[in-house]
Design a protein around this motif. Sequence first.
Motif, PDB file in Angstrom:
ATOM      1  N   ILE A  19      10.797  -6.633  11.881  1.00 10.13           N
ATOM      2  CA  ILE A  19      10.372  -5.636  10.900  1.00 10.13           C
ATOM      3  C   ILE A  19      11.569  -5.084  10.149  1.00 10.13           C
ATOM      4  CG2 ILE A  19       9.346  -3.337  10.618  1.00 10.13           C
ATOM      5  CD1 ILE A  19       7.511  -4.054  13.007  1.00 10.13           C
ATOM      6  N   SER A  20      12.614  -4.749  10.882  1.00 13.92           N
ATOM      7  CA  SER A  20      13.828  -4.211  10.264  1.00 13.92           C
ATOM      8  C   SER A  20      14.449  -5.209   9.291  1.00 13.92           C
ATOM      9  CB  SER A  20      14.838  -3.845  11.354  1.00 13.92           C
ATOM     10  OG  SER A  20      16.054  -3.398  10.787  1.00 13.92           O
ATOM     11  N   GLU A  21      14.497  -6.475   9.681  1.00 12.88           N
ATOM     12  CA  GLU A  21      15.090  -7.507   8.828  1.00 12.88           C
ATOM     13  C   GLU A  21      14.266  -7.726   7.564  1.00 12.88           C
ATOM     14  OE1 GLU A  21      15.317 -10.795  11.489  1.00 12.88           O
ATOM     15  OE2 GLU A  21      17.258 -10.210  12.326  1.00 12.88           O
ATOM     16  N   LEU A  22      12.957  -7.688   7.678  1.00  7.91           N
ATOM     17  CA  LEU A  22      12.091  -7.871   6.511  1.00  7.91           C
ATOM     18  C   LEU A  22      12.248  -6.723   5.522  1.00  7.91           C
ATOM     19  CD1 LEU A  22       8.862  -9.144   8.302  1.00  7.91           C
ATOM     20  CD2 LEU A  22      10.327 -10.477   6.772  1.00  7.91           C
ATOM     21  N   VAL A  23      12.298  -5.509   6.038  1.00  6.96           N
ATOM     22  CA  VAL A  23      12.475  -4.342   5.168  1.00  6.96           C
ATOM     23  C   VAL A  23      13.852  -4.378   4.501  1.00  6.96           C
ATOM     24  CG1 VAL A  23      12.664  -1.824   5.112  1.00  6.96           C
ATOM     25  CG2 VAL A  23      10.851  -2.910   6.459  1.00  6.96           C
ATOM     26  N   GLN A  24      14.878  -4.725   5.273  1.00  6.51           N
ATOM     27  CA  GLN A  24      16.232  -4.794   4.731  1.00  6.51           C
ATOM     28  C   GLN A  24      16.329  -5.844   3.627  1.00  6.51           C
ATOM     29  OE1 GLN A  24      18.593  -2.667   5.490  1.00  6.51           O
ATOM     30  NE2 GLN A  24      20.061  -3.602   4.069  1.00  6.51           N
ATOM     31  N   ALA A  25      15.654  -6.975   3.825  1.00  5.33           N
ATOM     32  CA  ALA A  25      15.666  -8.028   2.811  1.00  5.33           C
ATOM     33  C   ALA A  25      15.039  -7.547   1.510  1.00  5.33           C
ATOM     34  CB  ALA A  25      14.932  -9.265   3.325  1.00  5.33           C
ATOM     35  N   ALA A  35       0.819  -1.219   0.000  1.00  9.84           N
ATOM     36  CA  ALA A  35       0.000   0.000   0.000  1.00  9.84           C
ATOM     37  C   ALA A  35       0.852   1.268   0.000  1.00  9.84           C
ATOM     38  CB  ALA A  35      -0.927   0.004   1.208  1.00  9.84           C
ATOM     39  N   GLY A  36       2.182   1.118   0.079  1.00  7.30           N
ATOM     40  CA  GLY A  36       3.072   2.272   0.010  1.00  7.30           C
ATOM     41  C   GLY A  36       3.433   2.919   1.331  1.00  7.30           C
ATOM     42  N   TYR A  37       3.123   2.260   2.457  1.00  4.42           N
ATOM     43  CA  TYR A  37       3.426   2.830   3.776  1.00  4.42           C
ATOM     44  C   TYR A  37       4.808   2.397   4.263  1.00  4.42           C
ATOM     45  CZ  TYR A  37      -1.570   3.957   4.236  1.00  4.42           C
ATOM     46  OH  TYR A  37      -2.840   4.463   4.057  1.00  4.42           O
ATOM     47  N   ASP A  38       5.381   3.205   5.125  1.00  4.87           N
ATOM     48  CA  ASP A  38       6.682   2.929   5.714  1.00  4.87           C
ATOM     49  C   ASP A  38       6.514   2.056   6.962  1.00  4.87           C
ATOM     50  OD1 ASP A  38       9.211   2.872   6.751  1.00  4.87           O
ATOM     51  OD2 ASP A  38       9.342   5.028   7.149  1.00  4.87           O
ATOM     52  N   PRO A  39       6.931   0.784   6.915  1.00  8.85           N
ATOM     53  CA  PRO A  39       6.809  -0.085   8.101  1.00  8.85           C
ATOM     54  C   PRO A  39       7.639   0.418   9.278  1.00  8.85           C
ATOM     55  CG  PRO A  39       7.202  -1.383   6.118  1.00  8.85           C
ATOM     56  CD  PRO A  39       7.474   0.050   5.763  1.00  8.85           C
ATOM     57  N   GLY A  40       8.623   1.262   9.003  1.00  7.84           N
ATOM     58  CA  GLY A  40       9.423   1.814  10.091  1.00  7.84           C
ATOM     59  C   GLY A  40       8.585   2.618  11.061  1.00  7.84           C
ATOM     60  N   GLU A  41       7.494   3.196  10.592  1.00  7.19           N
ATOM     61  CA  GLU A  41       6.609   3.965  11.463  1.00  7.19           C
ATOM     62  C   GLU A  41       5.844   3.044  12.410  1.00  7.19           C
ATOM     63  OE1 GLU A  41       6.194   7.348  11.932  1.00  7.19           O
ATOM     64  OE2 GLU A  41       8.099   7.270  10.844  1.00  7.19           O
ATOM     65  N   TYR A  42       5.456   1.881  11.912  1.00  8.37           N
ATOM     66  CA  TYR A  42       4.809   0.885  12.784  1.00  8.37           C
ATOM     67  C   TYR A  42       5.800   0.436  13.847  1.00  8.37           C
ATOM     68  CZ  TYR A  42       2.560  -3.555  14.129  1.00  8.37           C
ATOM     69  OH  TYR A  42       1.998  -4.607  14.829  1.00  8.37           O
ATOM     70  N   SER A  43       7.039   0.204  13.438  1.00  7.22           N
ATOM     71  CA  SER A  43       8.083  -0.181  14.390  1.00  7.22           C
ATOM     72  C   SER A  43       8.292   0.917  15.429  1.00  7.22           C
ATOM     73  CB  SER A  43       9.389  -0.457  13.644  1.00  7.22           C
ATOM     74  OG  SER A  43      10.414  -0.828  14.537  1.00  7.22           O
ATOM     75  N   ARG A  44       8.250   2.164  14.992  1.00  3.22           N
ATOM     76  CA  ARG A  44       8.435   3.282  15.922  1.00  3.22           C
ATOM     77  C   ARG A  44       7.295   3.347  16.930  1.00  3.22           C
ATOM     78  NH1 ARG A  44       7.697   8.938  16.241  1.00  3.22           N
ATOM     79  NH2 ARG A  44       6.499   9.058  14.306  1.00  3.22           N
ATOM     80  N   LEU A  45       6.072   3.056  16.479  1.00  4.65           N
ATOM     81  CA  LEU A  45       4.929   3.026  17.386  1.00  4.65           C
ATOM     82  C   LEU A  45       5.124   1.936  18.439  1.00  4.65           C
ATOM     83  CD1 LEU A  45       2.048   4.036  18.088  1.00  4.65           C
ATOM     84  CD2 LEU A  45       1.179   2.246  16.576  1.00  4.65           C
ATOM     85  N   LEU A  46       5.591   0.772  18.008  1.00  5.02           N
ATOM     86  CA  LEU A  46       5.859  -0.306  18.960  1.00  5.02           C
ATOM     87  C   LEU A  46       6.921   0.120  19.971  1.00  5.02           C
ATOM     88  CD1 LEU A  46       6.008  -3.440  16.597  1.00  5.02           C
ATOM     89  CD2 LEU A  46       4.106  -2.711  18.028  1.00  5.02           C
ATOM     90  N   GLY A  47       7.908   0.839  19.500  1.00  4.23           N
ATOM     91  CA  GLY A  47       8.993   1.277  20.374  1.00  4.23           C
ATOM     92  C   GLY A  47       8.560   2.282  21.414  1.00  4.23           C
ATOM     93  N   GLN A  48       7.475   3.001  21.162  1.00  7.51           N
ATOM     94  CA  GLN A  48       6.998   4.012  22.093  1.00  7.51           C
ATOM     95  C   GLN A  48       6.170   3.425  23.217  1.00  7.51           C
ATOM     96  OE1 GLN A  48       4.830   6.708  19.606  1.00  7.51           O
ATOM     97  NE2 GLN A  48       6.657   7.703  18.781  1.00  7.51           N
ATOM     98  N   THR A  49       5.793   2.164  23.071  1.00  4.60           N
ATOM     99  CA  THR A  49       4.970   1.553  24.110  1.00  4.60           C
ATOM    100  C   THR A  49       5.825   1.204  25.317  1.00  4.60           C
ATOM    101  OG1 THR A  49       5.297  -0.653  23.167  1.00  4.60           O
ATOM    102  CG2 THR A  49       3.375   0.591  22.428  1.00  4.60           C
ATOM    103  N   SER A  50       5.204   1.223  26.470  1.00  7.56           N
ATOM    104  CA  SER A  50       5.928   0.923  27.699  1.00  7.56           C
ATOM    105  C   SER A  50       5.789  -0.538  28.042  1.00  7.56           C
ATOM    106  CB  SER A  50       5.392   1.773  28.854  1.00  7.56           C
ATOM    107  OG  SER A  50       4.019   1.495  29.070  1.00  7.56           O
ATOM    108  N   GLY A  51       6.689  -1.052  28.839  1.00  8.54           N
ATOM    109  CA  GLY A  51       6.617  -2.440  29.290  1.00  8.54           C
ATOM    110  C   GLY A  51       7.025  -3.401  28.202  1.00  8.54           C
ATOM    111  N   GLY A  52       6.405  -4.598  28.226  1.00  5.95           N
ATOM    112  CA  GLY A  52       6.764  -5.660  27.307  1.00  5.95           C
ATOM    113  C   GLY A  52       6.130  -5.490  25.948  1.00  5.95           C
ATOM    114  N   GLY A  53       6.030  -6.591  25.222  1.00  4.25           N
ATOM    115  CA  GLY A  53       5.551  -6.539  23.857  1.00  4.25           C
ATOM    116  C   GLY A  53       4.052  -6.424  23.738  1.00  4.25           C
ATOM    117  N   GLY A  54       3.319  -6.477  24.809  1.00  6.08           N
ATOM    118  CA  GLY A  54       1.877  -6.369  24.699  1.00  6.08           C
ATOM    119  C   GLY A  54       1.188  -6.680  26.003  1.00  6.08           C
TER     120      GLY A  54
END
Length: 328
Positions: free
Chosen positions: A280-286, A246-265
Amino acid sequence: MRSRMGVLAAAGLGLCLTSCTQVTKTLKAANLGGDVDRVVAATEKVQSCDKLKVAPAIQEEYALGSALAIHWAQQGGGLMLTGTAEQGLNTYVNTVGRNLAMQSPRPELRWTFGVLKDERHFNALSAPAGYVFVTRGLLQGVDNEAQLAGVLAHEIAHVVLKHALNQYVSVKVSTCKGAAVAGAVVSTVASKVVGASRLDGRLDLDSDTELMGKMVEGTVEAFGKGNRRDEELAADALAVELMLSAGYDPGEYSRLLGQTSGGGGLMENHPSKEDRQKQISELVQARKEATDPLARLDVASLQRPALPAAFAIVGPGKKPTGVAKDAK
């Protein structure tokens, strides 16, 4: 006698976890009398319950999905659909969501997106047949459209990968096996599930409100245990692909995850946010290093659109306190 039968039934069910066929042969060969004959019959019924391990028909999926969607809407305080401003926000979220869903392997579903009034939780939820919800609290933590797209894509991925449907199938199988061991003393619902195991393994939920209620209740209970770690990572992986399509930057989704507190969910078995960001980083790099020019990613073309004016209705932003809790 009752105690003896209980022990034999429990033993038979336990052994069936490895080989019901072998248990049946062994018990019959032992010729231990009527009690064992009844245990043999129970083990055979338990074995037949595995016939329920089939993909639900599309009508069954829609019935389950719509019922779960109503449940999530009730739990989330209802939908933001009152007045022109809320309807505008709903239209925007549906536009973003459906664009992503059309990139998925199941574009034919009647995809429906909604905003729950819940301001306390940073949550996103999904249900079979293409129902996806985000809370008002989640929208307050989103900085741009790409971040919203990441959350919606993750939920779309859960639907496409049929994680909730797999939980539902497990509920059917466990209900059937419980009834098989219990014998004649079973509920009407359990008997209907056992009956389905003798046919094609599918249930007509639309025609039976009691059956529908029990199956939804069981699926919600299974949801409370959360998705497996591999399911969450699989949903993230597909979400990245949908975002890129769809043309979106997955890095922004990763950044949103990084802003959350505590564990992964909010679920203990969610992977950590660091593990999710790494994937996410590895998939984009690939994709950036792909040898096929058609598959190679042009990072400069990725978009991070600003949020529209309609977004103002969700209120001031605040730091996310968790990661989307999914109804897979």
